[in-house]
Motif scaffolding. Structure first.
Motif, PDB file in Angstrom:
ATOM      1  N   GLU A  47       0.823  -1.205   0.000  1.00 56.06           N
ATOM      2  CA  GLU A  47       0.000   0.000   0.000  1.00 56.06           C
ATOM      3  C   GLU A  47       0.861   1.261   0.000  1.00 56.06           C
ATOM      4  OE1 GLU A  47      -3.682   1.973   2.577  1.00 56.06           O
ATOM      5  OE2 GLU A  47      -2.998  -0.077   2.986  1.00 56.06           O
ATOM      6  N   LYS A  48       1.934   1.252   0.805  1.00 53.06           N
ATOM      7  CA  LYS A  48       2.826   2.417   0.855  1.00 53.06           C
ATOM      8  C   LYS A  48       3.574   2.596  -0.467  1.00 53.06           C
ATOM      9  CE  LYS A  48       3.558   2.227   5.871  1.00 53.06           C
ATOM     10  NZ  LYS A  48       4.534   2.064   6.960  1.00 53.06           N
ATOM     11  N   ILE A  49       3.985   1.474  -1.071  1.00 54.01           N
ATOM     12  CA  ILE A  49       4.697   1.541  -2.353  1.00 54.01           C
ATOM     13  C   ILE A  49       3.803   2.141  -3.434  1.00 54.01           C
ATOM     14  CG2 ILE A  49       5.654   0.135  -4.228  1.00 54.01           C
ATOM     15  CD1 ILE A  49       6.706  -1.787  -2.085  1.00 54.01           C
ATOM     16  N   VAL A  50       2.544   1.680  -3.483  1.00 57.86           N
ATOM     17  CA  VAL A  50       1.603   2.186  -4.485  1.00 57.86           C
ATOM     18  C   VAL A  50       1.313   3.666  -4.243  1.00 57.86           C
ATOM     19  CG1 VAL A  50      -0.778   2.057  -5.304  1.00 57.86           C
ATOM     20  CG2 VAL A  50       0.544  -0.039  -5.002  1.00 57.86           C
ATOM     21  N   ASN A  51       1.033   4.039  -3.013  1.00 55.55           N
ATOM     22  CA  ASN A  51       0.731   5.439  -2.695  1.00 55.55           C
ATOM     23  C   ASN A  51       1.911   6.348  -3.006  1.00 55.55           C
ATOM     24  OD1 ASN A  51      -1.837   4.793  -1.798  1.00 55.55           O
ATOM     25  ND2 ASN A  51      -1.225   4.595   0.341  1.00 55.55           N
ATOM     26  N   PHE A  52       3.128   5.906  -2.653  1.00 55.60           N
ATOM     27  CA  PHE A  52       4.325   6.713  -2.929  1.00 55.60           C
ATOM     28  C   PHE A  52       4.530   6.863  -4.436  1.00 55.60           C
ATOM     29  CE2 PHE A  52       8.927   6.879  -3.809  1.00 55.60           C
ATOM     30  CZ  PHE A  52       9.247   8.055  -3.151  1.00 55.60           C
ATOM     31  N   SER A  53       4.393   5.766  -5.181  1.00 56.34           N
ATOM     32  CA  SER A  53       4.578   5.817  -6.635  1.00 56.34           C
ATOM     33  C   SER A  53       3.557   6.732  -7.286  1.00 56.34           C
ATOM     34  CB  SER A  53       4.463   4.405  -7.228  1.00 56.34           C
ATOM     35  OG  SER A  53       5.410   3.540  -6.663  1.00 56.34           O
ATOM     36  N   TYR A  54       2.318   6.660  -6.788  1.00 53.70           N
ATOM     37  CA  TYR A  54       1.253   7.486  -7.373  1.00 53.70           C
ATOM     38  C   TYR A  54       1.477   8.966  -7.055  1.00 53.70           C
ATOM     39  CZ  TYR A  54      -3.477   8.587  -8.968  1.00 53.70           C
ATOM     40  OH  TYR A  54      -4.554   9.083  -9.661  1.00 53.70           O
ATOM     41  N   LYS A  55       1.957   9.253  -5.836  1.00 52.68           N
ATOM     42  CA  LYS A  55       2.252  10.644  -5.483  1.00 52.68           C
ATOM     43  C   LYS A  55       3.381  11.202  -6.334  1.00 52.68           C
ATOM     44  CE  LYS A  55       0.686  10.436  -0.656  1.00 52.68           C
ATOM     45  NZ  LYS A  55       1.104  10.444   0.768  1.00 52.68           N
ATOM     46  N   ILE A  56       4.426  10.404  -6.557  1.00 51.45           N
ATOM     47  CA  ILE A  56       5.539  10.825  -7.417  1.00 51.45           C
ATOM     48  C   ILE A  56       5.041  11.074  -8.832  1.00 51.45           C
ATOM     49  CG2 ILE A  56       7.708  10.070  -8.477  1.00 51.45           C
ATOM     50  CD1 ILE A  56       8.002  10.874  -5.565  1.00 51.45           C
ATOM     51  N   TYR A  57       4.166  10.180  -9.300  1.00 58.24           N
ATOM     52  CA  TYR A  57       3.608  10.329 -10.653  1.00 58.24           C
ATOM     53  C   TYR A  57       2.825  11.634 -10.764  1.00 58.24           C
ATOM     54  CZ  TYR A  57       0.330   9.683 -14.498  1.00 58.24           C
ATOM     55  OH  TYR A  57      -0.410   9.872 -15.637  1.00 58.24           O
ATOM     56  N   ILE A  58       1.990  11.921  -9.758  1.00 60.65           N
ATOM     57  CA  ILE A  58       1.181  13.146  -9.785  1.00 60.65           C
ATOM     58  C   ILE A  58       2.061  14.387  -9.734  1.00 60.65           C
ATOM     59  CG2 ILE A  58      -0.466  14.512  -8.447  1.00 60.65           C
ATOM     60  CD1 ILE A  58      -1.829  11.928  -7.627  1.00 60.65           C
ATOM     61  N   LYS A  59       3.105  14.328  -8.923  1.00 60.47           N
ATOM     62  CA  LYS A  59       3.945  15.510  -8.718  1.00 60.47           C
ATOM     63  C   LYS A  59       4.814  15.836  -9.929  1.00 60.47           C
ATOM     64  CE  LYS A  59       7.151  17.557  -5.378  1.00 60.47           C
ATOM     65  NZ  LYS A  59       7.847  17.394  -4.088  1.00 60.47           N
ATOM     66  N   PHE A  60       5.409  14.794 -10.546  1.00 62.40           N
ATOM     67  CA  PHE A  60       6.397  15.051 -11.589  1.00 62.40           C
ATOM     68  C   PHE A  60       5.912  14.743 -13.011  1.00 62.40           C
ATOM     69  CE2 PHE A  60       8.936  14.205  -7.761  1.00 62.40           C
ATOM     70  CZ  PHE A  60       9.714  15.348  -7.729  1.00 62.40           C
ATOM     71  N   ILE A  61       4.888  13.917 -13.158  1.00 63.58           N
ATOM     72  CA  ILE A  61       4.465  13.517 -14.507  1.00 63.58           C
ATOM     73  C   ILE A  61       3.110  14.104 -14.879  1.00 63.58           C
ATOM     74  CG2 ILE A  61       3.953  11.550 -16.011  1.00 63.58           C
ATOM     75  CD1 ILE A  61       5.859   9.882 -14.361  1.00 63.58           C
TER      76      ILE A  61
END
Length: 356
Positions: free
Chosen positions: A334-348
């Motif tokens: 859950e933390k891996i998915v949330n972190f990846s999604y936050k990075i995606y939203i912030k930079f992509i």
């Protein structure tokens, strides 16, 4: 008994009969039981709106599957595999990263909502990923669609390879895993008792599926090892499959149909990337191709444990890699998915954040 209950009983009988009739010819491919039950329940239950699984029966299926996974976890397997622990972590982490990249491609293409693509592509045990994905920004029905589409492909590929090389050994193992002794009954009674005790003592809404994995692992460590009989395991998978099928609404099915070719392409890419990692095992540790193939398979520990057990593959090595990856996703998914999604939203794709 009123007319509705009579009709429901008839529908349950027909659904059970259809599942058994269709499942039996494919019973050699043990993981297919859940896939077949999903398909049957989708086709049959579309117009039977009042047909729903009892919550306790669904929880029982989670306990059965959790026990199977917990009994598959053996720390001695990692020790006896003679592969450095750091290499197990490295390959498992690399495989998860590759899966996240493929999942982010699904998110980027926007044909799946929120984190659905990420959860769908994570190569853990499919039931675990579906249960853990029941959160904001993910559609569990679509996660199930992606997970089990991948399981179908991986299972068919792995089963085909094994049938061509180890048909007799696999059939012998399936026959042996049909023992119903008093120890099996006592085992499940103990698991249910400890889960009930934990829920009442802690007074919290804990995940029964994860508790069953934990207690099965503990009992398997301190007591003589047992196996979940094939019939009981098939029951657990079929009930889970029915539940998934009943919850695949028309809206979800339309979305799945529209996205099928893109999901198929991404799953193919993921499988090719995962099997590329198997060459690292063959090259660095001189592992036979079948063992390396199964060890890096993105099918999940439940299906691969069933398929590989009793074959010529070195089971400790297969389970070691599958287990490490599964534990990482179980505790940190859950933390891996949330972190990846936050990075995606912030930079992509910062537009998503602005919308929220």
């Amino acid at each position: 008994m009123n007319r509705l209950n009579v009709n429901n009983s008839v529908h349950w009988m027909i659904l059970s009969l259809l599942t058994i009739i269709i499942y039996y010819p494919f019973s050699f491919f043990t993981p297919s039981s859940i896939i077949i039950s999903i398909l049957v329940s989708i086709i049959y239950a579309r117009k039977i709106k009042e047909l729903r699984l009892n919550n306790y029966v669904y929880l029982l299926s989670q306990i059965i599957i959790g026990c199977f996974i917990g009994l598959s976890i053996n720390l001695d397997d990692i020790i006896s595999s003679n592969i450095p622990f750091y290499f197990l972590i490295f390959i498992s982490t690399l495989l998860i990263i590759l899966s996240l990249i493929v999942g982010l491609l699904a998110v980027k293409s926007k044909f799946l909502p929120g984190t659905t693509g990420l959860w769908g592509m994570l190569p853990g045990a499919a039931p675990v990923m579906i249960i853990l994905s029941e959160q904001k920004d993910a559609v569990p029905g679509l996660v199930a669609f992606i997970q089990y589409t991948r399981v179908i492909f991986v299972s068919l590929l792995a089963s085909t390879v094994i049938i061509l090389h180890d048909h007799a050994k696999l059939q012998e193992n399936l026959d042996q895993n049909s023992h119903y002794g008093i120890e099996v009954i006592l085992f499940f009674i103990a698991i249910i008792f400890f889960i009930f005790l934990t829920l009442n003592f802690l007074k919290k809404n804990l995940n029964i599926f994860l508790l069953s994995i934990l207690y099965a692992f503990i009992l398997n460590t301190i007591a003589p090892p047992i196996k979940v009989p094939n019939l009981i395991l098939a029951f657990g998978f079929i009930i889970l499959g029915w539940n998934i099928g009943f919850n695949l609404t028309t809206k979800i099915l339309i979305a799945a149909r529209k996205s099928f070719m893109r999901v198929f392409f991404l799953i193919t890419v993921l499988i090719l990337l995962c099997y590329f990692l198997s060459f690292l095992l063959i090259y660095f540790f001189n592992i036979d191709p079948l063992t390396a193939y199964l060890a890096t398979s993105p099918g999940g520990i439940d299906s691969i444990a069933i398929i590989s057990s009793g074959t010529s593959a070195v089971l400790p090595i297969v389970i070691s890699f599958q287990l490490i990856r599964f534990l990482i996703l179980l505790f940190f998914g859950e933390k891996i998915v949330n972190f990846s999604y936050k990075i995606y939203i912030k930079f992509i794709d910062p537009k998503i954040e602005n919308k929220n």
